[in-house]
Design an enzyme around this catalytic site. Structure first.
Site, PDB file in Angstrom:
ATOM      1  N   GLY A 208     -54.537 -20.438  17.718  1.00 23.83           N
ATOM      2  CA  GLY A 208     -53.718 -20.093  16.547  1.00 23.83           C
ATOM      3  C   GLY A 208     -52.284 -19.820  16.925  1.00 23.83           C
ATOM      4  N   ASN A 209     -51.522 -19.281  15.991  1.00 20.43           N
ATOM      5  CA  ASN A 209     -50.125 -18.939  16.258  1.00 20.43           C
ATOM      6  C   ASN A 209     -49.763 -17.656  15.517  1.00 20.43           C
ATOM      7  OD1 ASN A 209     -48.868 -19.624  13.550  1.00 20.43           O
ATOM      8  ND2 ASN A 209     -49.906 -21.536  14.059  1.00 20.43           N
TER       9      ASN A 209
END
Ligand code: CTP
Length: 408
Positions: A208-209
């Site tokens: 993810g980020n």
């Protein structure tokens, strides 16, 4: 944009209405202030006069040499009246239609929409007399902006704290943009993607980020305030949802691609704010990976589709596309300029993720708006909401030039 009559009454929260006034003015509204005598014990007229650039109304009777009816003159030509903060005493007087102050007589002399933002001690807020007065105001067509719950000035915790100034301005602008109301994007459909996609490794882990969704949320708020019908495709955003925006959940890049393909044809303006993963694990493991199975783990990643480029290739005449470029370091601006050409979008919003205060997670951003055409605007650090206003200013001119979107 609109002419607003801001009524300020006596309460500790009176100082917060200076913030409300400043936000309204930043959004281009012309604000005229009326204060009760009690309000002036908390904040002086000078602050409101300086910020609004107008004389503050305080007395029911104007100077004796002035002809006319002062309260009618003050209320005339205003598009909306906002009373903020509204004390228990003023709410009771308004509910009874009492006109023994300039504010009270402006209220019953005013035919347009009225919003009231109460602020008071929890016991006063909960008292049946107060609740009955509010109910009466609602029956008279007044919109009540409910106070927030929290720590109050008297040390108590509970409902009664003035709503957040930005939320108050949003309520005002929603009302101005209501059907039959004004707004430069009235009748237009705006599609916003927000948040960050999560690409599963197994049942509990993902790639993810750090995107929070705040920038996309700010664009949705600003577009709503300008009268647009707004749909948000959201990837893992944990922020409050508003009742007048439609949300489509899209946690992965593939889900976001599907949702965008479904929503894009009806949109007049797309703001592709989401941080979409460029890579995803080739395989999603069954269940949860067991660390006792191996000392090292290699996760093979594959490219995801570029949603923005795909939508740009499918655009019909008149659709306006805004992309984002979160770059890192000094060559970033050139890469963002190139991204605009490569992806075939009208406007690219550049931010440098290496700079403190720009991009992810925080309330502020530092952006450069590239396009339309050769236009380029490097902005100082400002709130994401202010960034959103500037981005819409740039994109809106193009939307204005295009015919309205066809309903799906
Ligand atoms: N974007 C997208 N689909 C992807 C990746 C990005 O639609 N799979 C969109 C983002 O929402 C953003 C814009 O493309 O509006 C730029 O994203 P960014 O990741 O900065 O650019 P990339 O296309 O990945 O370019 P590069 O990695 O080559 O810098």
């Amino acid at each position: 944009m609109a002419g607003i009559l801001l009524g300020v009454t006596g309460g500790i929260a009176a100082y917060k209405s200076l913030d409300v006034l400043r936000i309204l003015q930043r959004h281009g509204h012309d604000v005229m202030v009326v204060m009760t005598t009690a309000a002036q014990r908390f904040v002086g007229t000078a602050s409101f006069a300086a910020l609004s650039g107008r004389e503050v109304g305080t007395a029911l009777f104007g100077a004796s040499e002035q002809p006319g009816y002062h309260h009618l003159d003050v209320a005339r030509d205003r598009d909306l009246m906002l009373i903020c903060p509204a004390s228990a005493n003023t709410i009771a007087k308004l509910a009874a239609g009492m006109a023994d102050s300039l504010l009270g007589s402006c209220y019953i002399a005013f035919a347009g929409p009225v919003l009231v933002a109460p602020a008071m001690n929890t016991q006063m807020w909960l008292h049946p007399a107060q609740q009955e007065n509010l109910e009466r105001l609602r029956r008279h067509g007044v919109e009540i902006i409910d106070p927030a719950s929290g720590l109050l000035a008297d040390g108590a915790v509970g409902p009664g704290r003035l709503a957040d100034p930005q939320d108050i301005v949003d309520a005002v602008e929603r009302r101005l943009a209501a059907p039959g109301g004004e707004g430069p994007l009235a009748g237009r459909r705006v599609l916003v993607t927000a948040g960050g996609t999560r690409e599963p490794i197994d049942a509990v882990r993902y790639v993810g980020n750090r995107s929070s969704g705040r920038m996309g949320w700010a664009i949705a708020d600003a577009a709503r305030a300008r009268g647009a019908e707004v749909t948000v495709v959201a990837a893992n955003v944990d922020l409050p949802r508003r009742p007048d925006v439609r949300y489509v959940e899209a946690p992965t890049a593939a889900a976001m691609h599907r949702a965008c393909l479904a929503e894009f044809p009806a949109a007049d303006l797309l703001a592709m704010v989401a941080a979409v993963a460029d890579y995803r694990p080739v395989r999603r493991a069954e269940g949860k990976l067991d660390k006792s199975a191996a000392d090292a783990l290699a996760v093979q990643l594959e490219r995801t589709d570029d949603i923005l480029a795909d939508l740009a290739a499918r655009r019909r005449p008149g659709q306006v596309l805004v992309g984002f470029a979160a770059e890192h370091g000094p060559q970033g601006l050139d890469r963002a300029r190139d991204k605009r050409r490569r992806k075939g979008v009208d406007v690219v919003v550049h931010n440098d993720a290496a700079v403190e205060g720009a991009a992810f997670e925080g309330p502020d951003n530092i952006i450069t708006i590239i396009g339309p055409g050769d236009a380029e605007e490097a902005l100082p650090r400002m709130t994401k909401r202010d960034c959103a206003e500037r981005i819409l200013d740039a994109a809106q001119a193009l939307v204005g030039a295009a015919p309205a979107g066809s309903a799906p």
